[in-house]
Design an enzyme around this catalytic site. Structure first.
Site, PDB file in Angstrom:
ATOM      1  N   PRO A  55       0.891  -1.124   0.017  1.00 54.66           N
ATOM      2  CA  PRO A  55       0.079   0.078   0.089  1.00 54.66           C
ATOM      3  C   PRO A  55       0.903   1.182   0.051  1.00 54.66           C
ATOM      4  O   PRO A  55       1.974   1.199   0.713  1.00 54.66           O
ATOM      5  CB  PRO A  55      -0.792  -0.088   1.257  1.00 54.66           C
ATOM      6  CG  PRO A  55      -0.533  -1.237   1.966  1.00 54.66           C
ATOM      7  CD  PRO A  55       0.668  -2.136   1.140  1.00 54.66           C
ATOM      8  N   GLU A  56       0.466   2.263  -0.622  1.00 52.61           N
ATOM      9  CA  GLU A  56       1.289   3.536  -0.732  1.00 52.61           C
ATOM     10  C   GLU A  56       0.411   4.575   0.133  1.00 52.61           C
ATOM     11  O   GLU A  56      -0.628   4.349   0.845  1.00 52.61           O
ATOM     12  CB  GLU A  56       1.240   4.067  -2.204  1.00 52.61           C
ATOM     13  CG  GLU A  56       2.046   3.058  -3.096  1.00 52.61           C
ATOM     14  CD  GLU A  56       2.482   3.717  -4.244  1.00 52.61           C
ATOM     15  OE1 GLU A  56       2.744   4.697  -4.337  1.00 52.61           O
ATOM     16  OE2 GLU A  56       2.783   2.451  -5.295  1.00 52.61           O
TER      17      GLU A  56
ATOM     18  N   LYS B 104       3.381   5.771   5.296  1.00 50.62           N
ATOM     19  CA  LYS B 104       2.741   4.468   5.353  1.00 50.62           C
ATOM     20  C   LYS B 104       2.426   3.879   6.657  1.00 50.62           C
ATOM     21  O   LYS B 104       2.326   2.740   6.976  1.00 50.62           O
ATOM     22  CB  LYS B 104       3.710   3.546   4.456  1.00 50.62           C
ATOM     23  CG  LYS B 104       3.971   4.015   3.255  1.00 50.62           C
ATOM     24  CD  LYS B 104       4.919   2.990   2.374  1.00 50.62           C
ATOM     25  CE  LYS B 104       5.174   3.366   1.111  1.00 50.62           C
ATOM     26  NZ  LYS B 104       6.011   2.405   0.239  1.00 50.62           N
TER      27      LYS B 104
ATOM     28  N   ARG C 139      13.306  -2.199  -7.068  1.00 51.69           N
ATOM     29  CA  ARG C 139      12.023  -2.354  -7.647  1.00 51.69           C
ATOM     30  C   ARG C 139      12.012  -2.125  -9.017  1.00 51.69           C
ATOM     31  O   ARG C 139      12.736  -1.503  -9.694  1.00 51.69           O
ATOM     32  CB  ARG C 139      10.871  -1.311  -6.921  1.00 51.69           C
ATOM     33  CG  ARG C 139      10.908  -1.310  -5.468  1.00 51.69           C
ATOM     34  CD  ARG C 139      10.353  -2.592  -4.749  1.00 51.69           C
ATOM     35  NE  ARG C 139       8.666  -2.718  -5.181  1.00 51.69           N
ATOM     36  CZ  ARG C 139       7.881  -2.253  -4.501  1.00 51.69           C
ATOM     37  NH1 ARG C 139       7.837  -1.329  -3.482  1.00 51.69           N
ATOM     38  NH2 ARG C 139       6.522  -2.287  -5.030  1.00 51.69           N
TER      39      ARG C 139
END
Ligand code: ZN
Length: 259
Positions: free
Chosen positions: A2-3, A52, A248
Site C-alpha cells: 500500500p502507498e 505508510k 523495484r
C-alpha cells in the site's frame, strides 16, 4: 505494498468509525494479547497517518503503531462481529462495527516518545498539510542517488511507493535516473506538487488513478496510469522502458522524461 493514500484513507475511515468511542480490543491470533487487553475498554482519541504508518492514540496516552507492509490489511464488518477467521492480530469493536487487522509488519504499543521516534525517521508526508517541502528538497539535493531511488526512501519524503514514483516522475517530466544533486529547484517544486495532487486523488478514489478521466466514468484497469505497467507511452506512443531501480521495477519514457 500500500502507498500513502491507502493509509490516509484508512485513518479517515477509522476516525469516522472509532473516534471518541470506547473500544473492545482483543487479539484472536494471540500475538498482541497483552497489549490488546491493556487497551480494552479505553476511548480512542485520535487516529492519524504519517506516510505508510498508522497511529491510534488512546485516552491513557498509549499509542498503537501499525505498518501494514506487504501483506497487512484491515477487514471491516458490521456488528454482530463475524467469527474470527485466519490470523487476526488485532480486533477492535464498537457497538456498530468490527475491524480486523491481519498480517501487519508492525503492530506495537508505544508511548509518545516511541511515536516521535518513528516519525523522526520519516521524511515529510506529502498528504499532510503541514508537510515541509524544504526538508525533502534538502535531502534530495545533497544526494548523488537517482531520483527514482530517492522517492522510495521514506526518510526523504514519505507516502510514495512504486506506482506513484513512476507516475509522479512521468507527469513532472523528470527522468528517474536523474541524480538528486542535479535536480533544479523549479523541477523539484513541480514534482512535489504533482505527487501531492496524485496522492490526494488516491485518497478520494481509494485507488491509484493518475490519468484524467471524465467525471463519473470509472477508469478501466490498464487505463489508470501513464507509465506504470504500460508498454506504450500515452503521450508520444514510444516504448515504455522497464528496469530495476532501487530494488523495484521502474517504468519510464526516455523521450518524455528529461535527464
Ligand atoms: Zn513518451
Amino acid at each position: 505494498m500500500p502507498e500513502g493514500h491507502t493509509l490516509h484513507r484508512l485513518a479517515l475511515d477509522h476516525r469516522k468509525d472509532l473516534s471518541g468511542k470506547r473500544l473492545r480490543s482483543s487479539s484472536p491470533q494471540g500475538r498482541f494479547s497483552v497489549e490488546a487487553a491493556e487497551l480494552d475498554g479505553q476511548r480512542v482519541d485520535d487516529i492519524s497517518a504519517h506516510g505508510k504508518h498508522l497511529f491510534y492514540r488512546f485516552e491513557s496516552g498509549a499509542h498503537v503503531h501499525i505498518h501494514l507492509g506487504l501483506y497487512g490489511r484491515f477487514r471491516r464488518a458490521r456488528q454482530p462481529a463475524p467469527t474470527p477467521r485466519g490470523a487476526i492480530r488485532w480486533r477492535i469493536e464498537t457497538d456498530d462495527v468490527c475491524l480486523d487487522l491481519s498480517g501487519p509488519t508492525a503492530c506495537e504499543l508505544l508511548d509518545l516518545e516511541g511515536v516521535e521516534g518513528v516519525k523522526a525517521r520519516l521524511g515529510p508526508d506529502l498528504l499532510r498539510p503541514d508537510a515541509d517541502a524544504s526538508l525533502a528538497w534538502q535531502r534530495i539535493t545533497t544526494s548523488r542517488r537517482s531520483l527514482g531511488a530517492l522517492l522510495l526512501d521514506q526518510s526523504v519524503m514519505s507516502g510514495v511507493g512504486n506506482v506513484y514514483r513512476a507516475e509522479g516522475l512521468f507527469v513532472a517530466g523528470l527522468h528517474p535516473e536523474l541524480r538528486g544533486d542535479e535536480l533544479a529547484r523549479r523541477d523539484f517544486t513541480r514534482l512535489w506538487k504533482t505527487l501531492r495532487q496524485q496522492l490526494a486523488r488516491g485518497v478520494k478514489d481509494k485507488r491509484i488513478v493518475t490519468v484524467p478521466h471524465p467525471e463519473g466514468r470509472r477508469a478501466a484497469r490498464g487505463e489508470r496510469t501513464w507509465v506504470y505497467g504500460q508498454r506504450v507511452c500515452k503521450r508520444c506512443e514510444g516504448p515504455i522502458r522497464r528496469f530495476e531501480l532501487g530494488a523495484r521495477t521502474m517504468y519510464a519514457c526516455d523521450t518524455c522524461q528529461r535527464r
